[in-house]
Design a protein around this motif. Structure first.
Motif, PDB file in Angstrom:
ATOM      1  N   GLU A   1      65.596  29.655  76.032  1.00  0.00           N
ATOM      2  CA  GLU A   1      65.930  31.065  76.255  1.00  0.00           C
ATOM      3  C   GLU A   1      66.260  31.334  77.724  1.00  0.00           C
ATOM      4  O   GLU A   1      67.171  32.109  78.043  1.00  0.00           O
ATOM      5  CB  GLU A   1      64.777  31.943  75.789  1.00  0.00           C
ATOM      6  CG  GLU A   1      64.538  31.859  74.287  1.00  0.00           C
ATOM      7  CD  GLU A   1      63.728  33.014  73.751  1.00  0.00           C
ATOM      8  OE1 GLU A   1      64.331  34.079  73.510  1.00  0.00           O
ATOM      9  OE2 GLU A   1      62.509  32.842  73.580  1.00  0.00           O
TER      10      GLU A   1
ATOM     11  N   TYR B   1      69.795  30.013  78.392  1.00  0.00           N
ATOM     12  CA  TYR B   1      70.806  30.900  77.810  1.00  0.00           C
ATOM     13  C   TYR B   1      70.975  32.146  78.681  1.00  0.00           C
ATOM     14  O   TYR B   1      72.103  32.612  78.916  1.00  0.00           O
ATOM     15  CB  TYR B   1      70.407  31.290  76.396  1.00  0.00           C
ATOM     16  CG  TYR B   1      71.506  31.964  75.600  1.00  0.00           C
ATOM     17  CD1 TYR B   1      72.423  31.210  74.878  1.00  0.00           C
ATOM     18  CD2 TYR B   1      71.614  33.352  75.559  1.00  0.00           C
ATOM     19  CE1 TYR B   1      73.425  31.817  74.136  1.00  0.00           C
ATOM     20  CE2 TYR B   1      72.607  33.979  74.825  1.00  0.00           C
ATOM     21  CZ  TYR B   1      73.517  33.203  74.113  1.00  0.00           C
ATOM     22  OH  TYR B   1      74.509  33.817  73.389  1.00  0.00           O
TER      23      TYR B   1
ATOM     24  N   ALA C   1      73.780  30.038  70.618  1.00  0.00           N
ATOM     25  CA  ALA C   1      73.342  31.263  69.939  1.00  0.00           C
ATOM     26  C   ALA C   1      72.837  30.954  68.536  1.00  0.00           C
ATOM     27  O   ALA C   1      71.818  31.509  68.086  1.00  0.00           O
ATOM     28  CB  ALA C   1      74.488  32.272  69.892  1.00  0.00           C
TER      29      ALA C   1
ATOM     30  N   LEU D   1      69.443  29.112  68.829  1.00  0.00           N
ATOM     31  CA  LEU D   1      68.387  29.986  69.330  1.00  0.00           C
ATOM     32  C   LEU D   1      67.973  31.013  68.284  1.00  0.00           C
ATOM     33  O   LEU D   1      66.774  31.305  68.127  1.00  0.00           O
ATOM     34  CB  LEU D   1      68.856  30.683  70.608  1.00  0.00           C
ATOM     35  CG  LEU D   1      68.598  29.888  71.894  1.00  0.00           C
ATOM     36  CD1 LEU D   1      69.446  30.406  73.035  1.00  0.00           C
ATOM     37  CD2 LEU D   1      67.117  29.937  72.267  1.00  0.00           C
ATOM     38  N   TYR D   2      68.941  31.575  67.560  1.00  0.00           N
ATOM     39  CA  TYR D   2      68.570  32.548  66.539  1.00  0.00           C
ATOM     40  C   TYR D   2      67.714  31.896  65.456  1.00  0.00           C
ATOM     41  O   TYR D   2      66.677  32.432  65.049  1.00  0.00           O
ATOM     42  CB  TYR D   2      69.807  33.200  65.921  1.00  0.00           C
ATOM     43  CG  TYR D   2      69.434  34.234  64.885  1.00  0.00           C
ATOM     44  CD1 TYR D   2      68.859  35.444  65.262  1.00  0.00           C
ATOM     45  CD2 TYR D   2      69.604  33.990  63.534  1.00  0.00           C
ATOM     46  CE1 TYR D   2      68.473  36.391  64.319  1.00  0.00           C
ATOM     47  CE2 TYR D   2      69.218  34.925  62.576  1.00  0.00           C
ATOM     48  CZ  TYR D   2      68.653  36.125  62.981  1.00  0.00           C
ATOM     49  OH  TYR D   2      68.262  37.054  62.045  1.00  0.00           O
TER      50      TYR D   2
ATOM     51  N   TYR E   1      71.050  37.029  70.339  1.00  0.00           N
ATOM     52  CA  TYR E   1      71.660  35.772  69.900  1.00  0.00           C
ATOM     53  C   TYR E   1      72.510  35.978  68.648  1.00  0.00           C
ATOM     54  O   TYR E   1      73.625  35.459  68.542  1.00  0.00           O
ATOM     55  CB  TYR E   1      70.577  34.718  69.612  1.00  0.00           C
ATOM     56  CG  TYR E   1      69.635  34.475  70.758  1.00  0.00           C
ATOM     57  CD1 TYR E   1      70.089  34.445  72.077  1.00  0.00           C
ATOM     58  CD2 TYR E   1      68.266  34.293  70.528  1.00  0.00           C
ATOM     59  CE1 TYR E   1      69.212  34.237  73.123  1.00  0.00           C
ATOM     60  CE2 TYR E   1      67.391  34.080  71.581  1.00  0.00           C
ATOM     61  CZ  TYR E   1      67.860  34.061  72.876  1.00  0.00           C
ATOM     62  OH  TYR E   1      66.993  33.858  73.918  1.00  0.00           O
TER      63      TYR E   1
END
Length: 584
Positions: free
Chosen positions: A307, A310, A347, A350-351, A368
């Motif tokens: 995170e 990102y 994305a 991470l989601y 995300y």
């Protein structure tokens, strides 16, 4: 005719061009087939004789008439393809044509790729930086520790690279050497780790069942996750306090052909950038899912790092890597970089990681998902320079995390690519699902990645015709190619003996480490001078004018005979997938 090709492949261009015609015989996967697998034999030429298959007692078990003759543009050959898939009884068989024994024995049986999978995985252990390889694990390829990387200089902080001081340093130990050199690169580690973890996610029971003799630090981990962690730990050292991730740890120039402990030039952590940060974010998020059930603390650490990376990339979306003039190691920076595919992949990973961690409804997860929806999939990938397909793989397989529209869009990307590959494989002379752009640096990894797409299509649909296409990709890598060579060291009747790989060049051991997939043929010819002058003492194979013939089993041919972690990883995936699917 059972000639060893390694000597010929290291010779002049005329040999490289004419070998398959001079020693024409059946070309086939040299490791064998599962009983229910598609089994193809390619025969160069236009012989009117059929093909006869006999068991070792001389009994004829299959007879086939001569098939149609096809041209294969990538080698300039006329070829005939025989389908011997009816051969299902386990055993060893021989091929006869015109009453004469031809080719090499064909094996049909269960678990024919087990040893290949284990060796291809074991090779990552041999690529470990910062530790000695003990004889009890490494055998005759044991070596001293190289590159402790406990004082890696931040590029630009020392006088040598433009700074004013002695240079700030970080500890950046562990990790895998990237290829034939001793650099460690985040971008290439990203797709490599993804591919190995994807193999584990798709085929966990099979990979849990394997053991290949590596030292254990984490006894509760499956061995594949033990090995992958060795590189994840290094990747974590590459993140700065602000979340940005350095591109690579290398010397300023490639070192010579010496053992790693002799490569003692200063090592640098070179330039934080958006591509490295997003690849890092994607892999750390994926790994946090895979490791969560066995090591929650480690999973939480990786998700937090993902995170943060990102977030840095969102603040620095144009901070792409630009190779400094005084750095001559691998750049891993495609010229058309825009970051969209890396943002898409990061994305998506991470989601999903937030959903699995129970944080689906927090603000970051919403960001995300919104970023992913605003950045549609494209029909590209997969290779280190475009990771769009990795995002498509993730979303297509996870209808529990993603909404139906995203899942449908991802499935369309995967299946469109797989259908195009299947159509090519079904109609080409060599039955190889390959596009013209598959013949580039590391063409063998392109074939393995094509197989990986086809396996995913099978996993999404249950359609076994996609598995046939994946088998065709592995067949090519293991001998069904114009060079009649298995491109994996130590496997098959003929395999590379002289890979471009510094430890193999300098360890005084005749045999290369087994399980390495060499890069493969293509027409780039970056390792020769086209003016005909000697370069790196490498025989000139410039006369090879077809991409499938432009290969040299010589350590000087870094363009065709180097090894790399991102080439071995899809080999692991493909061979493991076929073991599991045909083992059902």
């Amino acid at each position: 005719m059972n000639f060893s090709k390694s000597a010929f492949l290291a010779g002049a261009a005329s040999v490289a061009v004419s070998f398959s015609s001079a020693f024409a015989g059946p070309l086939v996967n040299q490791l064998g087939f599962a009983p229910d697998a598609e089994k193809m034999v390619v025969y160069p030429g236009s012989d009117a004789n059929g093909l006869e298959v006999r068991d070792l007692n001389g009994k004829t078990v299959l007879k086939l008439d001569a098939p149609m003759v096809y041209d294969w543009d990538y080698s300039g050959e006329e070829v005939q393809s025989f389908d011997i898939s009816a051969l299902k009884v386990p055993g060893t068989y021989r091929l006869f044509r015109g009453g004469e024994y031809v080719g090499t024995p064909i094996v049909v049986g269960k678990n024919v790729y087990d040893d290949l999978v284990k060796a291809a995985l074991k090779w990552f252990y041999y690529q470990r930086s910062s530790m000695a390889l003990d004889p009890q694990y490494a055998g005759k390829w044991a070596r001293a520790a190289g590159h402790k990387d406990d004082k890696v200089i931040i590029y630009g902080s020392d006088k040598v690279t433009g700074g004013k001081g002695a240079g700030k340093t970080i500890k950046s130990d562990r990790g895998w050497y990237d290829a034939g050199d001793y650099g460690k690169y985040i971008v290439n580690s990203g797709i490599t780790v993804f591919t190995l973890l994807e193999a584990y996610e798709n085929f966990p029971k099979y990979l849990d069942s394997l053991s290949w003799n590596i030292p254990r630090e984490f006894a509760k981990y499956p061995e594949i996750l033990e090995e992958v962690r060795y590189n994840l730990d290094w990747m974590l050292t590459m993140q700065d306090k602000d979340g940005g991730v350095y591109h690579k740890v290398t010397t300023l120039k490639f070192g010579g052909s010496v053992m790693p402990e002799k490569d003692d030039a200063p090592r640098y952590a070179i330039i934080k950038n958006v591509t490295a940060s997003l690849d890092f974010a994607a892999v750390m998020a994926q790994a946090s899912v895979v490791y969560r059930n066995i090591d929650k603390a480690y999973a939480d650490k990786m998700l937090k790092a993902a995170e943060k990376a990102y977030g840095w990339a969102k603040k620095n979306p144009k901070a792409f890597y630009k190779q400094p003039a005084d750095v001559q190691t691998g750049s891993y920076a495609p010229g058309d970089e825009n970051g969209k595919d890396e943002f898409r992949w990061a994305a998506a990973e991470l989601y999903r990681a937030k959903v699995v961690a129970g944080s689906k409804n927090d603000k970051a997860a919403a960001t995300y998902l919104a970023d992913l929806k605003a950045n549609p999939f494209t029909p590209d990938g997969a290779w280190w320079g475009n990771v769009n397909m990795l995002a498509a793989f993730r979303v297509a397989q996870d209808s529990a995390s993603f909404d139906k529209d995203l899942v449908a869009a991802a499935k369309k990307v995967v299946l469109d690519e797989a259908n195009n590959l299947r159509a090519v494989g079904d109609t080409s002379g060599y039955h190889l699902p390959a596009f013209p752009w598959s013949w580039n640096w590391g063409s063998n990894s392109a074939m393995a990645n094509n197989g990986m797409v086809l396996v995913h299509a099978y996993l999404l649909t249950g359609d076994r015709s996609y598995v046939d296409g994946a088998q065709q990709c592995l067949d090519y890598l293991l001998g069904k190619n114009p060079m009649d060579i298995s491109y994996v060291t130590g496997f098959g009747y003929r395999s590379p003996r002289n890979p471009h790989h510094r430890p193999s060049e300098s360890d005084m051991v005749d045999d290369p480490v087994p399980g390495m997939l060499v890069g493969g043929p293509h027409l780039g010819k970056q390792d020769i001078n086209l003016d005909g002058k000697e370069h790196w003492k490498c025989p000139d194979y410039a006369a090879a004018d077809k991409p499938a013939l432009a290969y040299l089993d010589n350590r000087c041919s870094y363009a065709t005979n180097e090894v790399a972690i991102n080439w071995n990883a899809p080999l692991v995936y493909l061979a493991a997938a076929l073991e599991v699917i045909y083992g059902k």
